[in-house]
Design an enzyme around this catalytic site. Structure first.
Site, PDB file in Angstrom:
ATOM      1  N   THR B 264       0.832  -1.224   0.000  1.00 33.09           N
ATOM      2  CA  THR B 264       0.000   0.000   0.000  1.00 33.09           C
ATOM      3  C   THR B 264       0.857   1.261   0.000  1.00 33.09           C
ATOM      4  O   THR B 264       0.744   2.094   0.890  1.00 33.09           O
ATOM      5  CB  THR B 264      -0.920   0.021   1.232  1.00 33.09           C
ATOM      6  N   ASP B 384      16.754  -4.698  21.339  1.00 36.19           N
ATOM      7  CA  ASP B 384      16.034  -4.191  20.166  1.00 36.19           C
ATOM      8  C   ASP B 384      14.643  -4.809  20.116  1.00 36.19           C
ATOM      9  O   ASP B 384      14.495  -5.964  19.707  1.00 36.19           O
ATOM     10  CB  ASP B 384      16.829  -4.553  18.911  1.00 36.19           C
ATOM     11  N   GLU B 422       7.941  -2.833  13.021  1.00 33.99           N
ATOM     12  CA  GLU B 422       9.087  -2.056  12.540  1.00 33.99           C
ATOM     13  C   GLU B 422      10.119  -2.950  11.892  1.00 33.99           C
ATOM     14  O   GLU B 422      10.772  -2.595  10.918  1.00 33.99           O
ATOM     15  CB  GLU B 422       9.725  -1.282  13.708  1.00 33.99           C
ATOM     16  N   GLU B 423      10.296  -4.143  12.475  1.00 32.66           N
ATOM     17  CA  GLU B 423      11.379  -5.008  11.996  1.00 32.66           C
ATOM     18  C   GLU B 423      11.182  -5.405  10.542  1.00 32.66           C
ATOM     19  O   GLU B 423      12.133  -5.721   9.839  1.00 32.66           O
ATOM     20  CB  GLU B 423      11.501  -6.251  12.887  1.00 32.66           C
ATOM     21  N   GLU B 431       2.735   3.604   8.397  1.00 25.80           N
ATOM     22  CA  GLU B 431       1.281   3.623   8.153  1.00 25.80           C
ATOM     23  C   GLU B 431       0.620   4.738   8.959  1.00 25.80           C
ATOM     24  O   GLU B 431      -0.313   5.401   8.484  1.00 25.80           O
ATOM     25  CB  GLU B 431       0.666   2.260   8.478  1.00 25.80           C
TER      26      GLU B 431
END
Lengths: 744, 744
Positions: B264, B384, B422-423, B431
């Site tokens: 998208t 992380d 995020e990864e 988005e």
């Protein structure tokens, strides 16, 4: 004793009074006395000032402005244009009635001119190359204006230079469907010259549509049916006897598809700016094209052979319009002859000036209301554009004097723009918005465009985003319509053009700014700035002329304007008063006078059309319309909520930051509708509600156009494009709703 | 008499006093008493509050947050991820220490996972198809964490599924130049499998670069030289004995080039949003690729035949790295064998959540300071991203409590974002910025990103636009560095990394946000929002590890973090204090604490590099640099002027609209650098100063990259692209200057 008591009481009273006075005036209430700006920030529009403004607007001043502006032809970048630059600058720098500041801004822009040494020629030549007829190169003179050597030969700007010769065919308006019909009828158009009439398709399109059929050159003329209500004779019917176009009159024009400087897309056309190659410009005529008068068109069309054209193709000439053999009929003196175009247009990069002027805002100088019009014309341009410039100069005179006399200073800043090179494609305004893109996007409340101020003297005509409907109506109600019966511009307007609104009942019908017809386009489509375009216009019961007949001809002169368009200049005055009233309200109102619910209403109209026209087919294609329906519902809820917040607020006593917050929500509403990627083939069309559309339906343009394409081709990829546009639209409208809901 | 006089005087005094009191308090001074908001609008940052905030930030709370967040693996959209969603929501809705409001927002995003039923396999197979060696499918367990069945098999997200088999070659880092060198040396790479090491090129690039050479599959491993300072043995050298990566550890990762949901582009990935076809996604590996541990890489690389690789290609293994025959050496047990990849990754559109929380601003609620970090990890993700999330939750606890106790409410609104997925490519934040594009563009002062809060416990590292340098420094000076010697974070930082500034002398060296390494990217590059990214990081004299060694492996656990990265959590605390201090200053300062001159300084550095590197060649190509030089000069003048205006203003007593105006100028500065058309091939990179660049020079990215291309190809069209970028840049910088000069 009584005396003593009296004296004592008197002394007491005096001491008390002294005490009260000391208490009231002698003690500074630490921390609680209001800073002087508290009153300033609550400053609202002053109705008395508007009364005063309306009274000051003077029709005779407008007439004098027009006289001055139309002394000589002032086509962009000519000496006549420079004269108008200097005149506008002089007016705006006038110590008595000028603005706070005024200056010129130059751009190096790509223009197209005929060669004065080697005029364009259209001839009829027989097989032995004898010239049987030469089309008139200049329009006939009726007043000294047409004799000015600076009157430019009628031409099609951006037509390629070159020679084209072939048998003549009649192609109606030069639409794709016209060429298809003609091609089908004649078998082939290869090597032909097509004569087309103005209207129906864009100027450039008439040549762009022709080329794929093998047509080698195109002529364009104005049919007396469309412009002259059938009148053709300059003996008694046309100018100087009436406002109708004389037989030799030719509409000039710019034959390009996109707007702005064609060599510097999305960049300001400064001296060192990167320029694309002229051959990489898209949307220009690929074959020579030239406009001619109906005097000549009559001679050509009535001699054409071949079968008679469709009824809908017939025009105002007293002959049958045939398709062409191709070529002329056997009985014609032109039998076997070709039509030949010799086009010598020259493209040049030339310096064009905008003239800018400002009145600084007192409270919110970082909020702009911009008012503009182009200054360049094709010839003398009395109506187009000098009627608008005359109005603008009257506004700046009245407002400038108030500022100079310190009687008034707007809350917000007002910027006036006198744009250059509009006739070649809105170039001055487009370059201005490209150069100051960020600053204008961030700070501009609204843009008001008054180009042709008076097309005719019957009624107001206004277009704009739905949010400005209410302020236009408010202003129009306060201005008297010209004419004997003293009704308002509003009451007069509603008689000529109205619609039924669910919220407001019967109201005047406003137009939308979905095209690129004047300098509002870069503001609306590239920057998403709420805009207004207005003028006085026709009584459609009296004429069906496509536009005022002298449009873009050598007859658009002061004489024409003052005798046939607006004798007495009272329609100019009404436009000046209405536009100025709006301008003052936009600049001075504490609350920006935009109405979100009126936007909702139109979005719902658009949605309803989309549902009616497309929903069942979209369902069949598995493209959900629900997101679009939800988005419009979100917008409605958000708009209603914001209006409730406004109603429930005592804005004059609120913190100025709350007022500013609401005003920012209103100001930025239209920015939410921008998508720089939605229309990759349409230059600087980013507003997903108001972008141009060829589908001919009053609904969302991207959806409408992609639907037509998909429905015609049936291709999956085209249906996907429809889905894409539904998503783009839904998310833009949701985004707009997100800017109207509570800020956090 | 005296008595009477005394009584009279006393009475007089009393009456006078009463009068004064009446005068002072009894009479409302109409129009002159200050409304209550006059004080509010002048509200500035409270240094006492900052002191209090710093004191409240608790390292043990951060430790407890981390413990909770790392209970189970929480890869995006897994049950573990949902657990963290609910935990963050619970914390932000806590009645004692929560925010004003918190909620989740879902997007349907395109992800890629290995098939748990059918794991990816890498094997060595001999010509008879006997499997001689199978690469480890899971990392070895040292703590119970690695035994969790939810630990995802190491894989390359977005690698296509498929089988690839061929002779092995060693391709260094998988850069284009590496494959060129290898191809040149071996004659052909057709049908080979390339083993590459991490670093040098992006993950996806290792496969994208390989495919044109006929390579059919790619392996990636972490060389102990780059990550472990050479250590290889899990007997005593690697985790759990140290922070170094155990031999079986594998760095997972997303193997895509662009960020945001891949189906998208430029639209929020809602359920009904139009999606492109997966096969139309650009920037994905065209051939199978799989990461492996160095335990297995060692076995493969040290057996390779062919000539020895270049010295610069040699790594930490105790063998010579050969290019490959292609394939293994004659003396190897793997002689004649192929390497085979069986990749079974599955792409799925799944629902990923952002968690959003807000503290409403009291004075300017329509101005946002956004603070965020992603929530999803690859496995337990202690460092992380949970180190960052632990810090964020401590900030919201401290600030939330102050809000709930009514001790504080920021001037501007604060938005916290816990981003999902995020990864896989910054999807949640991208988005979010796509959905709220307009609203965020219009209102956001700054975005602060703290992803990995602590890479190591030596020193602060901060990146951002130059305008935030001063507020970062100010905050860093007020926070004590962890460790015995009680110096400030700032004084500690300057010891580890510094530069000489013309204006400020020796100062800590800030980084720029020119890549897309974390969730700041959509804010910086798509929206042009001034951003900050910060963390605690390495002492480079102690390690040359590319990143902390457990990065993206199953060893990034609470045990690892609390024993090797930040025992005592004092570095976490220092980051929380510094980031929180900055956050409060951005939210509370009357004047937005951005410094334009610091921006000027960096633009001049960039310009000087550009002049040195390119000017003579540009002159030779007839491309003027003057507009760029002029633009930087305009920016400098404008920035200096604005700072003078600020210095000369008594902001606390000015009209709040003037303060707002200046703050808007500062807030919107970075927006002026956006151009949606400048980088058509780089998804959502619109910031012409900070866009990513592959040229490797600290100068304007579009100019640098286009110059390299033109200088290599020599093509006129490429030089024209250089000219285009000079124009884009110059006009963007002039546009930025235009927003800093007087508003009218």
């Amino acid at each position: 004793m009584i005396k003593k008591v009296l004296i004592g009481a008197l002394c007491g009273a005096v001491i008390l009074t002294v005490g009260i006075l000391i208490g009231n005036y002698g003690i500074t209430k630490s921390g609680s006395s209001a800073p002087s700006w508290v009153k300033d920030v609550a400053k609202d529009v002053d109705e008395n000032f508007i009364e005063k403004f309306l009274a000051e607007v003077d029709n005779m001043q407008i007439q004098a402005n027009l006289k001055e502006l139309t002394k000589v032809p002032h086509m962009a970048t000519t000496p006549g244009d420079e004269q108008t630059v200097e005149y506008v600058l002089k007016r705006w720098k006038d110590p008595e009635s000028g603005l706070d500041d005024a200056w010129r801004e130059e751009y190096m822009v790509y223009l197209s001119f005929p060669d004065p040494e080697n005029p364009n020629k259209v001839t009829v030549v027989d097989p032995s190359n004898n010239v049987l007829h030469t089309v008139r190169e200049k329009e006939k003179s009726y007043t000294p204006d047409q004799l000015d050597p600076e009157v430019v030969q009628p031409y099609a700007a951006y037509s390629p230079a070159g020679q084209a010769q072939g048998k003549l065919v009649f192609a109606n308006q030069g639409k794709v469907s016209d060429y298809e019909k003609l091609n089908e009828t004649l078998g082939s158009l290869s090597g032909t010259i097509a004569i087309t009439r103005y209207g129906g398709a864009g100027r450039a399109a008439k040549a762009i549509n022709a080329a794929p059929f093998g047509v080698v050159g195109v002529l364009v003329y104005t049919d007396p049916l469309e412009m002259n209500d059938g009148r053709m004779s300059d003996e008694n019917e046309t100018y100087p006897h009436s406002w109708y176009l004389p037989p030799s009159g030719v509409e000039r024009g710019s034959y390009n598809t996109h707007y702005g400087d064609l060599l510097t897309p999305y960049l300001a056309a400064k001296e060192d700016t990167y320029r694309i190659h002229p051959e990489d410009i898209t949307g220009l005529p690929p074959i020579p094209i030239q406009p001619i008068g109906f005097e000549d068109a009559y001679k050509l069309i009535c001699e054409l052979g071949g079968p008679p054209a469709l009824d809908t193709w017939q025009g105002g000439f007293n002959c049958t319009y045939n398709y062409g053999g191709p070529g002329f009929k056997d009985t014609s003196a032109f039998n076997q002859s070709d039509v030949k175009l010799d086009i010598h247009n020259i493209e040049q990069v030339k310096s064009s000036a905008n003239v800018m002027g400002i009145i600084r805002g007192s409270v919110e100088p970082d909020r702009y209301v911009i008012y503009g019009n182009h200054r360049d014309s094709w010839v003398h341009g009395a109506i187009d554009p000098s009627s608008g410039t005359s109005v603008m100069l009257e506004l700046t005179r009245v407002l400038g004097r108030m500022v100079k006399q310190k009687l008034w200073r707007p809350r917000r800043s007002i910027i006036f723009g006198s744009w250059g090179a509009e006739e070649f494609g809105l170039i001055g305004s487009a370059e201005y918005t490209e150069q100051y893109f960020t600053r204008l996007s961030e700070r501009t409340i609204a843009y008001i465009n008054v180009d042709i101020a008076v097309f005719a003297n019957a009624t107001l005509k206004a277009s704009g985003m739905p949010s400005v409907q209410s302020v236009i109506f408010k202003a129009a109600k306060q201005v008297s319509a010209p004419g004997e019966n003293s009704i308002s511009v509003y009451d007069n307007w509603i008689k000529y053009s109205n619609r039924t609104s669910q919220t407001h009942g019967t109201i005047p019908r406003m137009g939308y700014l979905s095209g690129a017809g004047s300098d509002y386009a870069p503001f609306v489509h590239h920057l998403g700035i709420t805009s207004i375009d207005m003028s006085y216009t026709y009584d459609r019961s009296k004429t069906s002329a496509r536009i005022y007949p002298a449009y873009h001809t050598a007859y658009d002169t002061f004489d024409y304007a003052s005798r046939f368009i607006d004798p007495g200049f009272t329609s100019h005055q009404a436009v000046a008063r209405t536009a100025g009233n709006i301008l003052i309200r936009l600049a001075d109102s504490l609350l920006v006078p935009f109405n979100c619910s009126d936007y909702t209403e139109i979005l719902k109209v658009y949605l309803n059309h989309a549902v009616t026209l497309y929903k069942s087919e979209l369902q069949a294609q598995n493209i959900p319309m629900k997101p679009l329906e939800q988005a419009v519902a979100s917008f409605e809820t958000a708009a209603n909520h914001l209006e409730k917040v406004i109603r429930d607020s005592d804005l004059a006593n609120e913190t100025p930051l709350k007022v500013r917050r609401i005003n920012d929500q209103l100001m930025l509403l239209d920015r939410a509708f921008l998508n720089p990627l939605a229309f990759p083939d349409k230059y600087a069309f980013r507003h997903v509600i108001w972008a141009s559309s060829s589908a001919g339906h009053p609904t969302f343009p991207g959806l409408a156009d992609s639907f037509v394409k998909a429905n015609t081709s049936g291709l999956t990829s085209d249906w996907e494009r429809v889905h894409y546009h539904v998503s783009v639209l839904s998310q833009a409208i949701e985004g707009a709703a997100n800017t109207l809901v509570d800020v956090i």
